[in-house]
Design an enzyme around this catalytic site. Structure first.
Site, mmCIF file in Angstrom:
data_model
loop_
_atom_site.group_PDB
_atom_site.id
_atom_site.type_symbol
_atom_site.label_atom_id
_atom_site.label_comp_id
_atom_site.label_asym_id
_atom_site.label_seq_id
_atom_site.Cartn_x
_atom_site.Cartn_y
_atom_site.Cartn_z
ATOM 1 N N ASP A 284 25.130 12.153 94.280
ATOM 2 C CA ASP A 284 24.219 12.330 93.146
ATOM 3 C C ASP A 284 24.642 11.499 91.932
ATOM 4 O O ASP A 284 23.788 11.009 91.184
ATOM 5 C CB ASP A 284 24.140 13.814 92.772
ATOM 6 N N ASP B 244 19.867 12.366 87.697
ATOM 7 C CA ASP B 244 19.336 12.564 89.047
ATOM 8 C C ASP B 244 19.012 14.041 89.211
ATOM 9 O O ASP B 244 19.893 14.897 89.050
ATOM 10 C CB ASP B 244 20.358 12.118 90.093
ATOM 11 N N CYS C 173 24.480 1.241 96.834
ATOM 12 C CA CYS C 173 25.796 1.290 96.193
ATOM 13 C C CYS C 173 25.651 0.783 94.762
ATOM 14 O O CYS C 173 25.153 -0.326 94.538
ATOM 15 C CB CYS C 173 26.797 0.439 96.976
ATOM 16 N N GLU D 155 14.157 9.775 87.336
ATOM 17 C CA GLU D 155 13.316 9.301 88.435
ATOM 18 C C GLU D 155 11.925 9.909 88.315
ATOM 19 O O GLU D 155 11.761 11.050 87.877
ATOM 20 C CB GLU D 155 13.950 9.651 89.777
ATOM 21 N N CYS E 142 31.898 -2.746 100.013
ATOM 22 C CA CYS E 142 32.965 -2.910 99.013
ATOM 23 C C CYS E 142 33.982 -1.776 99.040
ATOM 24 O O CYS E 142 34.903 -1.755 98.217
ATOM 25 C CB CYS E 142 32.365 -3.033 97.616
#
Length: 321
Positions: A305, A125, A271, A219, A298
């Site tokens: 990050d 990331d 998540c 990404e 959850c």
């Protein structure tokens, strides 16, 4: 300059969508290209026999220039391979007078060996706070090379501006103004230092990721669109994301590894454990201030990050499946 001018108009006439050639302002950086040729059928085709050829380990013969002394990493090629062909060669001079020779090389055998498989996969990331965060939880700090030199560069540029104004008032050409030229070189060297530091850092980071992992997933960032945000433009330019992704791409291909990019949509808001997306089912979206959070579905605690990097890796695996 004339050769480039004619080539541009020839391309415009042959390729209708090439676009009308634009005239560029003359700068202190200069370069020209020449093509290597192998005319003799009796001699072997290698780095020693063409019109552009190495004379020995320290000298190279270039048409119209003659024999010139060179230095650099080319010696590794000369020591390891004897079937390299030299193609188009570019001779360039940077803004403060250092000359470079860049060659297109061809060979029937690979220049480097493929790296051994590691059976490891990683997602990364990219952000401006830290340079990158991996799905394994490792964080690489952002060196901020431009910001460290920003004050010195601004001071040098103000001095250059004053000398520019003085030369214009006195009616002198800038190329004949010695004080202006001295200060221009100072500014050019500062900017070149930042460029070299950033390139070295990106090279080291990219080759480390490629060596240690069989699959690297990042990404797909649209840097051009992100630069429109004036609050982040300088930080985005300083970090060099686009260059980093390009280095990962060609090094992965070179060393037999896999690198892919994925759509970053919802990688931060999702998540990585249960797939719940923040901003849905009466939950608020995460903001830039939320560096850590607990999933309301959850109850898994996430570092923002690291969670995004895990989602990026998951998307990449689905894309390859």
């Amino acid at each position: 300059a004339m050769r480039s001018y004619k080539a541009a108009w020839n391309m415009f006439r042959k390729v209708h969508n090439a676009g009308t050639p634009n005239f560029h302002k003359k700068t202190y950086e200069e370069k020209y290209q020449t093509s290597g040729a192998y005319t003799s059928k009796k001699k072997p085709v290698n780095m020693w026999t063409g019109s552009i050829r190495f004379v020995d380990n320290k000298h190279i013969n270039i048409p119209k220039l003659g024999i010139i002394r060179v230095s650099g990493s080319y010696r590794k090629l000369l020591d390891n391979k004897d079937d390299i062909r030299i193609g188009t060669t570019t001779i360039s001079k940077n803004a403060f007078g250092i000359y470079y020779v860049s060659m297109q090389l061809g060979s029937d055998t690979p220049f480097v060996k493929e790296l051994p498989k590691t059976n490891s996969q990683i997602g990364i990331d990219l952000n401006t706070d830290n340079f990158l965060t991996t799905s394994e939880g490792n964080v690489i700090a952002n060196p901020r090379f431009y910001r460290t030199i920003k004050g010195r560069l601004a001071k040098a540029q103000r001095k250059l501006s004053r000398r520019y104004v003085r030369a214009k008032k006195e009616g002198r050409s800038l190329r004949d103004s010695k004080n202006y030229q001295k200060q221009r070189i100072v500014v050019s060297k500062l900017m070149n230092k930042v460029r070299n530091q950033r390139n070295k850092f990106l090279d080291e980071m990219s080759i480390t990721l490629i060596k240690n992992h069989d699959l690297v997933v990042a990404e797909n960032l649209r840097s051009r669109n992100m630069l429109k945000n004036h609050a982040l433009a300088m930080s985005i330019s300083d970090v060099g994301w686009r260059t980093f992704l390009q280095k990962l791409e060609y090094k992965a291909e070179l060393y037999g590894k896999t690198f892919i990019t994925v759509n970053p949509k919802n990688t931060t808001q999702t998540c990585s454990e249960c797939g719940h997306v923040m901003g849905t089912k009466d939950t608020d979206k995460l903001t830039l201030r939320d560096r850590s959070w607990a999933c309301p579905s959850c109850n898994t605690y996430h570092i923002r990050d690291v969670n995004a990097a895990k989602n990026i890796l998951s998307k990449g695996l689905k894309q390859l499946a």
